[in-house]
Scaffold this motif. Sequence first.
Motif, PDB file in Angstrom:
ATOM      1  N   ALA A   2     -26.224  24.983  37.410  1.00  0.00           N
ATOM      2  CA  ALA A   2     -27.131  25.012  38.947  1.00  0.00           C
ATOM      3  C   ALA A   2     -27.429  26.703  39.158  1.00  0.00           C
ATOM      4  O   ALA A   2     -28.532  26.799  39.474  1.00  0.00           O
ATOM      5  CB  ALA A   2     -26.447  24.167  40.196  1.00  0.00           C
ATOM      6  N   GLY A   3     -26.461  27.737  39.457  1.00  0.00           N
ATOM      7  CA  GLY A   3     -26.728  28.729  39.481  1.00  0.00           C
ATOM      8  C   GLY A   3     -28.236  29.463  38.673  1.00  0.00           C
ATOM      9  O   GLY A   3     -27.964  30.592  39.378  1.00  0.00           O
ATOM     10  N   ASN A   4     -28.311  29.600  37.604  1.00  0.00           N
ATOM     11  CA  ASN A   4     -29.458  29.998  36.915  1.00  0.00           C
ATOM     12  C   ASN A   4     -30.626  29.501  37.173  1.00  0.00           C
ATOM     13  O   ASN A   4     -32.118  30.101  36.998  1.00  0.00           O
ATOM     14  CB  ASN A   4     -29.402  29.394  35.117  1.00  0.00           C
ATOM     15  CG  ASN A   4     -27.497  30.067  34.615  1.00  0.00           C
ATOM     16  OD1 ASN A   4     -27.508  30.924  34.939  1.00  0.00           O
ATOM     17  ND2 ASN A   4     -27.305  29.542  33.946  1.00  0.00           N
ATOM     18  N   CYS A 131     -32.165  17.863  37.855  1.00  0.00           N
ATOM     19  CA  CYS A 131     -30.654  17.736  37.340  1.00  0.00           C
ATOM     20  C   CYS A 131     -29.683  18.620  37.146  1.00  0.00           C
ATOM     21  O   CYS A 131     -28.632  17.649  36.934  1.00  0.00           O
ATOM     22  CB  CYS A 131     -31.562  18.333  35.153  1.00  0.00           C
ATOM     23  SG  CYS A 131     -31.699  16.616  34.566  1.00  0.00           S
ATOM     24  N   GLU A 132     -29.854  19.805  37.750  1.00  0.00           N
ATOM     25  CA  GLU A 132     -28.242  20.734  37.776  1.00  0.00           C
ATOM     26  C   GLU A 132     -27.942  20.643  38.850  1.00  0.00           C
ATOM     27  O   GLU A 132     -27.183  20.560  38.957  1.00  0.00           O
ATOM     28  CB  GLU A 132     -28.638  21.751  37.284  1.00  0.00           C
ATOM     29  CG  GLU A 132     -29.682  22.448  35.614  1.00  0.00           C
ATOM     30  CD  GLU A 132     -27.901  21.428  35.025  1.00  0.00           C
ATOM     31  OE1 GLU A 132     -26.542  21.611  34.907  1.00  0.00           O
ATOM     32  OE2 GLU A 132     -28.261  21.024  34.348  1.00  0.00           O
ATOM     33  N   VAL A 133     -29.345  20.718  40.476  1.00  0.00           N
ATOM     34  CA  VAL A 133     -28.873  20.305  41.675  1.00  0.00           C
ATOM     35  C   VAL A 133     -28.839  18.963  42.539  1.00  0.00           C
ATOM     36  O   VAL A 133     -27.815  18.834  42.975  1.00  0.00           O
ATOM     37  CB  VAL A 133     -29.404  21.454  42.632  1.00  0.00           C
ATOM     38  CG1 VAL A 133     -29.615  21.635  43.616  1.00  0.00           C
ATOM     39  CG2 VAL A 133     -29.350  23.076  41.752  1.00  0.00           C
ATOM     40  N   LEU A 134     -29.748  18.424  42.047  1.00  0.00           N
ATOM     41  CA  LEU A 134     -29.529  17.080  42.899  1.00  0.00           C
ATOM     42  C   LEU A 134     -29.143  16.044  42.276  1.00  0.00           C
ATOM     43  O   LEU A 134     -28.229  15.057  43.306  1.00  0.00           O
ATOM     44  CB  LEU A 134     -31.677  16.947  43.258  1.00  0.00           C
ATOM     45  CG  LEU A 134     -32.611  18.249  44.267  1.00  0.00           C
ATOM     46  CD1 LEU A 134     -33.651  17.026  43.782  1.00  0.00           C
ATOM     47  CD2 LEU A 134     -31.773  18.151  45.324  1.00  0.00           C
ATOM     48  N   MET A 135     -28.913  15.842  40.637  1.00  0.00           N
ATOM     49  CA  MET A 135     -28.732  14.374  40.480  1.00  0.00           C
ATOM     50  C   MET A 135     -26.599  14.751  40.101  1.00  0.00           C
ATOM     51  O   MET A 135     -26.122  13.361  40.884  1.00  0.00           O
ATOM     52  CB  MET A 135     -28.643  14.299  39.256  1.00  0.00           C
ATOM     53  CG  MET A 135     -30.641  13.665  38.446  1.00  0.00           C
ATOM     54  SD  MET A 135     -31.118  13.962  37.044  1.00  0.00           S
ATOM     55  CE  MET A 135     -32.360  13.077  37.092  1.00  0.00           C
ATOM     56  N   PRO A 136     -26.364  15.572  40.911  1.00  0.00           N
ATOM     57  CA  PRO A 136     -25.602  15.654  40.644  1.00  0.00           C
ATOM     58  C   PRO A 136     -24.951  15.143  42.552  1.00  0.00           C
ATOM     59  O   PRO A 136     -23.483  15.101  41.987  1.00  0.00           O
ATOM     60  CB  PRO A 136     -24.913  17.235  40.229  1.00  0.00           C
ATOM     61  CG  PRO A 136     -25.630  17.929  39.400  1.00  0.00           C
ATOM     62  CD  PRO A 136     -27.031  17.089  40.404  1.00  0.00           C
ATOM     63  N   GLN A 204     -25.802  11.654  34.030  1.00  0.00           N
ATOM     64  CA  GLN A 204     -25.060  12.170  34.988  1.00  0.00           C
ATOM     65  C   GLN A 204     -24.698  11.333  35.786  1.00  0.00           C
ATOM     66  O   GLN A 204     -23.540  11.344  36.752  1.00  0.00           O
ATOM     67  CB  GLN A 204     -25.669  13.042  35.825  1.00  0.00           C
ATOM     68  CG  GLN A 204     -26.764  14.544  35.328  1.00  0.00           C
ATOM     69  CD  GLN A 204     -26.707  15.226  35.598  1.00  0.00           C
ATOM     70  OE1 GLN A 204     -25.519  15.602  36.568  1.00  0.00           O
ATOM     71  NE2 GLN A 204     -27.745  16.633  35.523  1.00  0.00           N
ATOM     72  N   GLY A 205     -24.665   9.438  35.221  1.00  0.00           N
ATOM     73  CA  GLY A 205     -23.596   8.954  36.036  1.00  0.00           C
ATOM     74  C   GLY A 205     -24.144   8.099  37.406  1.00  0.00           C
ATOM     75  O   GLY A 205     -23.909   7.202  37.675  1.00  0.00           O
ATOM     76  N   ALA A 206     -24.885   8.596  37.824  1.00  0.00           N
ATOM     77  CA  ALA A 206     -25.765   8.241  38.739  1.00  0.00           C
ATOM     78  C   ALA A 206     -26.370   6.339  38.385  1.00  0.00           C
ATOM     79  O   ALA A 206     -27.424   6.402  37.044  1.00  0.00           O
ATOM     80  CB  ALA A 206     -27.211   8.858  39.484  1.00  0.00           C
ATOM     81  N   LEU A 207     -26.781   5.587  39.639  1.00  0.00           N
ATOM     82  CA  LEU A 207     -26.796   4.335  39.154  1.00  0.00           C
ATOM     83  C   LEU A 207     -28.528   4.235  39.375  1.00  0.00           C
ATOM     84  O   LEU A 207     -29.433   4.825  40.641  1.00  0.00           O
ATOM     85  CB  LEU A 207     -26.636   3.053  39.946  1.00  0.00           C
ATOM     86  CG  LEU A 207     -24.961   2.592  39.835  1.00  0.00           C
ATOM     87  CD1 LEU A 207     -25.270   1.660  41.032  1.00  0.00           C
ATOM     88  CD2 LEU A 207     -25.336   2.247  38.385  1.00  0.00           C
TER      89      LEU A 207
END
Length: 344
Positions: A2-4, A131-136, A204-207
């Motif tokens: 995410a930092g990238n 993908c890297e910031v919001l989905m988690p 990423q495991g979200a419904l």
Amino acid sequence: MAGNTRIWTPIDYEADGKQSDCLRLPHSTDLSAYGWIPIPLVCIKHGSGPTALLIAGNHGDEYEGQIALCNLARRIRPDQVSGRLIIMPALNFPAVAAGRRVSPLDEGNLNRSFPGAAAGSPTEMIAHYVCEVLMPMADLVVDLHSGGRSLDYVASALVRPGRSAEEHEQLLSLLRLFGAPISFISDGTGGGGSTTLAAAAQEQGALTLTTELGGGARLSKAGLALAEAGLKRLLKDQRILPDIEIDPPSPTRFMTVRGHSAFVYARDRGVFEPAAEIGDEVVAGQLAGRIHFPDLPTREPESLVFETAGLVACRRAPSLTDRGDCLFKLMADTDVGPDRSSHA
């Protein structure tokens, strides 16, 4: 990592209250060397609880979801929320502003660009940030689509097959709650496959639930009403809006897309004359349509037939068509009923 990401925002996702601002997508042009493009974002948080990531404008020419999410963003107060709502009504803002499926900046189709790239094209950078910031952060992801300029679609909701029996049953429950006339299960064959937002969110495991709410780049009042009512039911079920008033869902018909044979494609450039409409039930071998050739007036039209039986889920909207354009997609019934499920 995410930092990238090169995208930034003043919104603090951990702060209580309602924040309305935007993501800053860096974009350097002749007239704006250090410029950025806004991607509208609303975060409503109150206390602890699940997070819902609600998205529209993944494709810019699909409007029901954009309006539904703007309405929700205006109407919901922080004290109504238990957890967090992240609302993005115009995710691919360059495409939204242009009224196009793809971005005018790079011709990128955002829903074919996941997981994206931190230092890629503008479209790839948006996908990477999601993908890297919001989905988690997200427990529930809803991606509101319609048919856009090229397709008319029967009002429907869809999920990917669950990766386990438990996840699959949870996804079927979301479909029942959303209450679209048609609910279908698809791995994206004939579409984006594993490159879509839904595929990335599920990984990423979200419904994750997606919709098709209309088409032809027109606003469907019925599709808008379905989006608003269905979202409320999902958010109440997830206890993010525990006290919101809802109407009960209508029964839904469970269907699936059975591979490439469910599609009819144009084999030549010409004018498309459809022989079926969305919602029609058709059989294998039935005439699907004809392609006419105004540049060759004496040439016989080319007839196309359905390879399999099913319900017409979508139909090409523009009459002018080219080789390889999708003209129809069919769905077939599954053995999933209102009160039982199977891993389709």
